[in-house]
Design an enzyme around this catalytic site. Structure first.
Site, PDB file in Angstrom:
ATOM      1  N   ASP A 258       3.358   0.715  12.317  1.00 16.97           N
ATOM      2  CA  ASP A 258       2.252  -0.592  11.665  1.00 16.97           C
ATOM      3  C   ASP A 258       2.081  -1.431  12.324  1.00 16.97           C
ATOM      4  OD1 ASP A 258       3.476   1.799   8.433  1.00 16.97           O
ATOM      5  OD2 ASP A 258       2.166   2.347   9.894  1.00 16.97           O
TER       6      ASP A 258
ATOM      7  N   ARG B  74      -3.422  10.525   3.677  1.00 16.74           N
ATOM      8  CA  ARG B  74      -1.847  11.692   3.608  1.00 16.74           C
ATOM      9  C   ARG B  74      -0.925  11.819   2.293  1.00 16.74           C
ATOM     10  NH1 ARG B  74       0.771  13.943   6.643  1.00 16.74           N
ATOM     11  NH2 ARG B  74       2.816  13.854   7.630  1.00 16.74           N
TER      12      ARG B  74
ATOM     13  N   CYS C 149      -4.812   8.394   8.220  1.00 19.47           N
ATOM     14  CA  CYS C 149      -5.697   7.896   8.997  1.00 19.47           C
ATOM     15  C   CYS C 149      -5.452   8.844  10.749  1.00 19.47           C
ATOM     16  CB  CYS C 149      -4.785   6.432   9.368  1.00 19.47           C
ATOM     17  SG  CYS C 149      -4.463   4.926   8.318  1.00 19.47           S
TER      18      CYS C 149
ATOM     19  N   ARG D  98      -0.888  14.329  12.229  1.00 18.80           N
ATOM     20  CA  ARG D  98       0.737  14.643  11.085  1.00 18.80           C
ATOM     21  C   ARG D  98       0.383  15.455   9.901  1.00 18.80           C
ATOM     22  NH1 ARG D  98      -2.158   8.643   8.428  1.00 18.80           N
ATOM     23  NH2 ARG D  98       0.122   8.548   7.950  1.00 18.80           N
ATOM     24  N   PRO D  99       1.682  16.374  10.489  1.00 17.47           N
ATOM     25  CA  PRO D  99       1.259  17.781  10.047  1.00 17.47           C
ATOM     26  C   PRO D  99       2.225  17.401   8.393  1.00 17.47           C
ATOM     27  CG  PRO D  99       2.424  18.485  11.482  1.00 17.47           C
ATOM     28  CD  PRO D  99       1.986  17.113  11.684  1.00 17.47           C
ATOM     29  N   ILE D 100       2.726  18.473   8.049  1.00 16.78           N
ATOM     30  CA  ILE D 100       3.879  18.101   6.588  1.00 16.78           C
ATOM     31  C   ILE D 100       4.618  19.598   6.415  1.00 16.78           C
ATOM     32  CG2 ILE D 100       2.410  16.907   5.014  1.00 16.78           C
ATOM     33  CD1 ILE D 100       2.182  19.694   3.139  1.00 16.78           C
ATOM     34  N   ASP D 101       5.472  20.105   7.707  1.00 16.80           N
ATOM     35  CA  ASP D 101       5.503  21.452   8.278  1.00 16.80           C
ATOM     36  C   ASP D 101       7.656  21.037   7.665  1.00 16.80           C
ATOM     37  OD1 ASP D 101       5.237  19.630  10.507  1.00 16.80           O
ATOM     38  OD2 ASP D 101       7.252  20.605  11.285  1.00 16.80           O
TER      39      ASP D 101
ATOM     40  N   LYS E 122       1.232  -1.173   0.205  1.00 17.23           N
ATOM     41  CA  LYS E 122      -0.118   0.181  -0.010  1.00 17.23           C
ATOM     42  C   LYS E 122       1.308   0.938  -0.196  1.00 17.23           C
ATOM     43  CE  LYS E 122      -1.640   1.714   3.868  1.00 17.23           C
ATOM     44  NZ  LYS E 122      -1.380   3.343   4.388  1.00 17.23           N
ATOM     45  N   ASN E 123       2.120   1.503   0.665  1.00 21.71           N
ATOM     46  CA  ASN E 123       2.726   2.554   0.702  1.00 21.71           C
ATOM     47  C   ASN E 123       3.883   2.937   0.419  1.00 21.71           C
ATOM     48  OD1 ASN E 123       0.983   3.236   2.914  1.00 21.71           O
ATOM     49  ND2 ASN E 123       3.220   2.619   5.076  1.00 21.71           N
TER      50      ASN E 123
HETATM   51  C1  EPZ Z   1       3.873   7.222   6.556  1.00 22.17           C
HETATM   52  O1  EPZ Z   1       3.217   8.152   7.260  1.00 22.17           O
HETATM   53  C2  EPZ Z   1       3.160   5.355   6.134  1.00 22.17           C
HETATM   54  N1  EPZ Z   1       2.039   6.458   5.422  1.00 22.17           N
HETATM   55  C3  EPZ Z   1       2.010   5.636   7.641  1.00 22.17           C
HETATM   56  O2  EPZ Z   1       1.858   4.029   6.986  1.00 22.17           O
HETATM   57  C4  EPZ Z   1       4.056   5.366   8.776  1.00 22.17           C
HETATM   58  O3  EPZ Z   1       3.105   4.327   9.927  1.00 22.17           O
HETATM   59  C5  EPZ Z   1       4.805   6.456   8.784  1.00 22.17           C
HETATM   60  O4  EPZ Z   1       5.398   6.803   7.093  1.00 22.17           O
HETATM   61  C6  EPZ Z   1       5.688   5.265   9.182  1.00 22.17           C
HETATM   62  O5  EPZ Z   1       6.410   4.794   8.679  1.00 22.17           O
HETATM   63  C7  EPZ Z   1       2.437   6.025   3.895  1.00 22.17           C
HETATM   64  O6  EPZ Z   1       3.462   6.248   3.245  1.00 22.17           O
HETATM   65  C8  EPZ Z   1       0.936   6.619   3.203  1.00 22.17           C
HETATM   66  P1  EPZ Z   1       5.989  10.209   8.796  1.00 22.17           P
HETATM   67  P2  EPZ Z   1       3.714   9.515   7.073  1.00 22.17           P
HETATM   68  O7  EPZ Z   1       6.688  11.385   7.707  1.00 22.17           O
HETATM   69  O8  EPZ Z   1       4.647   9.567   5.768  1.00 22.17           O
HETATM   70  C9  EPZ Z   1       5.324  13.149  11.972  1.00 22.17           C
HETATM   71  C10 EPZ Z   1      -0.110   3.236   7.482  1.00 22.17           C
HETATM   72  O9  EPZ Z   1      -0.476   2.092   8.440  1.00 22.17           O
HETATM   73  N2  EPZ Z   1       5.175  14.382  11.080  1.00 22.17           N
HETATM   74  O10 EPZ Z   1       7.258   9.664   8.517  1.00 22.17           O
HETATM   75  O11 EPZ Z   1       2.474  10.504   7.426  1.00 22.17           O
HETATM   76  C11 EPZ Z   1       4.225  12.725  11.938  1.00 22.17           C
HETATM   77  O12 EPZ Z   1       2.888  13.849  12.319  1.00 22.17           O
HETATM   78  C12 EPZ Z   1       0.389   4.337   7.538  1.00 22.17           C
HETATM   79  O13 EPZ Z   1       0.500   2.229   6.020  1.00 22.17           O
HETATM   80  C13 EPZ Z   1       5.586  16.187  10.815  1.00 22.17           C
HETATM   81  O14 EPZ Z   1       5.197  16.046  12.282  1.00 22.17           O
HETATM   82  O15 EPZ Z   1       4.994   9.626   8.372  1.00 22.17           O
HETATM   83  C14 EPZ Z   1       4.318  11.214  12.886  1.00 22.17           C
HETATM   84  O16 EPZ Z   1       3.786  11.802  13.572  1.00 22.17           O
HETATM   85  C15 EPZ Z   1      -0.667   4.897   9.019  1.00 22.17           C
HETATM   86  N3  EPZ Z   1       5.732  16.778  10.165  1.00 22.17           N
HETATM   87  C16 EPZ Z   1       5.919  11.180  12.349  1.00 22.17           C
HETATM   88  O17 EPZ Z   1       6.047  12.509  12.048  1.00 22.17           O
HETATM   89  C17 EPZ Z   1       5.757  16.263   9.197  1.00 22.17           C
HETATM   90  O18 EPZ Z   1       6.168  17.600   8.323  1.00 22.17           O
HETATM   91  C18 EPZ Z   1       6.416  10.196  11.179  1.00 22.17           C
HETATM   92  O19 EPZ Z   1       5.593  10.918  10.145  1.00 22.17           O
HETATM   93  C19 EPZ Z   1       5.932  15.004   8.739  1.00 22.17           C
HETATM   94  C20 EPZ Z   1       5.829  14.220   9.643  1.00 22.17           C
END
Ligand code: EPZ
Length: 445
Positions: free
Chosen positions: A307, A92, A116, A121-124, A22-23
């Site tokens: 996950d 996302r 989810c 889950r910001p994108i800062d 999926k990812n």
């Molecule tokens: C990806 O999410 C996956 N989703 C998630 O899978 C997975 O749990 C995660 O990576 C970790 O491997 C997809 O690929 C679609 P992060 P992502 O950016 O990219 C915070 C599933 O169940 N953060 O590594 O959103 C964020 O909120 C899903 O398949 C910021 O604060 O994860 C999180 O708490 C769930 N600012 C942490 O960092 C940002 O700009 C890690 O986020 C980016 C992230």
């Protein structure tokens, strides 16, 4: 709103073929925006998030077609620069169009991405990195959109303050056509990122992971089309391995990738799970007698992934002793706990003392809203019983499904569309392993 009626307790036995990841499948369609040639992607899982992602592309004027498990995108030329709120806010990965849109057209207007409900889950981190490459990105809370433009994206060194999986992918997708070389420091290491990279390099990109957390991308003028087969889904394999051991069954998994599951396999073995590597891509999962309580702390990959912690909780409810799960990646990923407790699980929340939480946790400490907990303590083994439960997020859904399979009696699981987001035809495939599951669609209810 479909629901499942699941009658347990049944051990799962048989063969499970893992579907495409999926990812990866949510990101790959975006590469079509980087070329005007055809992109053909095989092993695409038929899950709702993939169709949501194709709607994101369609809102930009990019048409696609799925035949069987193959996705065809003839041409990535956009006719729009806006992803409508109701389309982008569902998942996302909708924010991943930012990089390619800025790289090729210099403009993009995207809503705050969804996905989810497991945290803010910001994108800062994505925005800061793209800004460093020469983009101007402003979020307008009045309309809920990020307004982004860039005359030309320029290569630079990006140092992510904290791990970000899709943030790393965003910069790779932006840098492949940028001017000059981009170096990503503290790059995420999820295997799905390297699958995306391998596909982009076949299109003529120049991307190298030069160290475990460092990626170098040399910008090129254009990219060709590609035909590629995406990797299988690691998270699905972990879900099935847990279901086999928790139900006391034996499941042989095809399209298995133990090389990308090291942290899971060592915890699984420690807990009394049995792992037989039968041949390349084929692993058999079961358990050796009693399960024993095993603590885990989630970490960005290659650590024990976030996950995997929800299904792990069900396994620990069947293990002898007290175990803890400390979630460090997302700030609100225990929605399943209250539902498992309804089924008889003995779980309590607690907050581990962490010297420097802002540094320790992967989420932004400032995003922690009041009352969230980061850890749970599970007492086992308990005999789970049937209940009426509701799913809040994808992995919680898989967890409650496993719990219902091992609980005595008929359970009703509401919110099944959450599971459909990430697991293809899950009930049909579980029934083949001996599960008793019926899907009641809304017109049944
Ligand atoms: C990806 O999410 C996956 N989703 C998630 O899978 C997975 O749990 C995660 O990576 C970790 O491997 C997809 O690929 C679609 P992060 P992502 O950016 O990219 C915070 C599933 O169940 N953060 O590594 O959103 C964020 O909120 C899903 O398949 C910021 O604060 O994860 C999180 O708490 C769930 N600012 C942490 O960092 C940002 O700009 C890690 O986020 C980016 C992230």
């Amino acid at each position: 709103m479909d629901k499942f009626v699941v009658t347990g307790a049944t051990p799962l036995n048989g063969i499970w073929e893992v579907a495409g990841a999926k990812n990866v499948a949510l990101k790959m369609p975006v590469i079509a925006l980087l070329t005007d040639s055809e992109v053909i992607l095989h092993n695409i899982p038929l899950i709702s998030d993939v169709f949501f992602m194709l709607e994101v592309l369609s809102s930009l004027g990019v048409k696609s077609q799925i035949k069987g498990h193959t996705l065809y995108i003839k041409n990535g030329h956009v006719s729009e620069i806006t992803v409508p709120l109701e389309v982008g806010a569902r998942l996302r990965s909708s924010s991943l169009v930012l990089g390619p849109m800025l790289a090729r057209w210099g403009h993009a207007k995207i809503p705050n991405p969804g996905g989810c409900r497991i945290g803010a889950r910001p994108i800062d981190r994505h925005v800061e990195a793209l800004t460093a490459m020469g983009a101007t990105i402003n979020y307008n809370s009045a309309d809920g959109y990020f307004h982004a433009q860039a005359k030309k994206l320029r290569g630079t060194t990006i140092v992510f303050p904290k791990n970000t999986h899709t943030g790393t992918e965003t910069i790779i997708l932006a840098a492949v056509l940028a001017e000059g070389t981009t170096v990503i420091e503290n790059a995420a290491q999820e295997a799905e990122i390297d699958d995306l990279t391998a596909c982009l390099n076949l299109m003529g990109a120049k991307i190298r992971r030069v160290a475990s957390r460092q990626i170098v991308i040399e910008g090129v003028k254009r990219l060709s089309g590609v035909e590629y087969t995406i990797m299988p889904d690691r998270n699905e394999e972990v879900t099935v391995a847990v279901a086999a051991a928790a139900s006391g069954g034996t499941v042989t998994v095809k399209n298995s990738q133990p090389q990308f599951l090291t942290a899971f396999l060592s915890a699984f073995r420690q807990a009394g799970g049995k792992i037989e590597l039968l041949e390349k891509g084929v692993t058999r999962y079961s358990r050796e007698g009693k399960l024993s309580a095993t603590d885990i702390v989630t970490q960005p990959y290659p650590g024990f992934m976030t996950d995997w912690q929800a299904p792990w909780a069900v396994l620990m409810s069947q293990a002898y002793g007290r175990s803890t799960i400390h979630e460090t990646v997302f700030e609100s990923r225990f929605s399943y706990v209250k539902e498992l407790v309804k089924m008889g699980a003995e779980i309590e929340f607690f907050d581990p003392q962490v010297p420097n939480p802002d540094k320790f946790y992967n989420f932004n400490w400032s995003d922690l809203t009041h009352g969230n907990h980061q850890a749970i303590r599970i007492k086992g083994p308990v005999k789970l019983h049937n209940a009426v439960v509701t799913i809040d997020d994808l992995r919680a859904g898989a967890t409650l499904l496993i719990a219902a399979l091992i609980a005595r009696g008929a359970s009703y699981i509401h919110g099944v569309e959450q599971i459909d987001r990430g697991y293809e035809k899950i009930e049909e495939r579980l029934v083949k392993l001996g599960a008793k599951i019926k899907r009641l669609t809304s017109d049944h209810l």
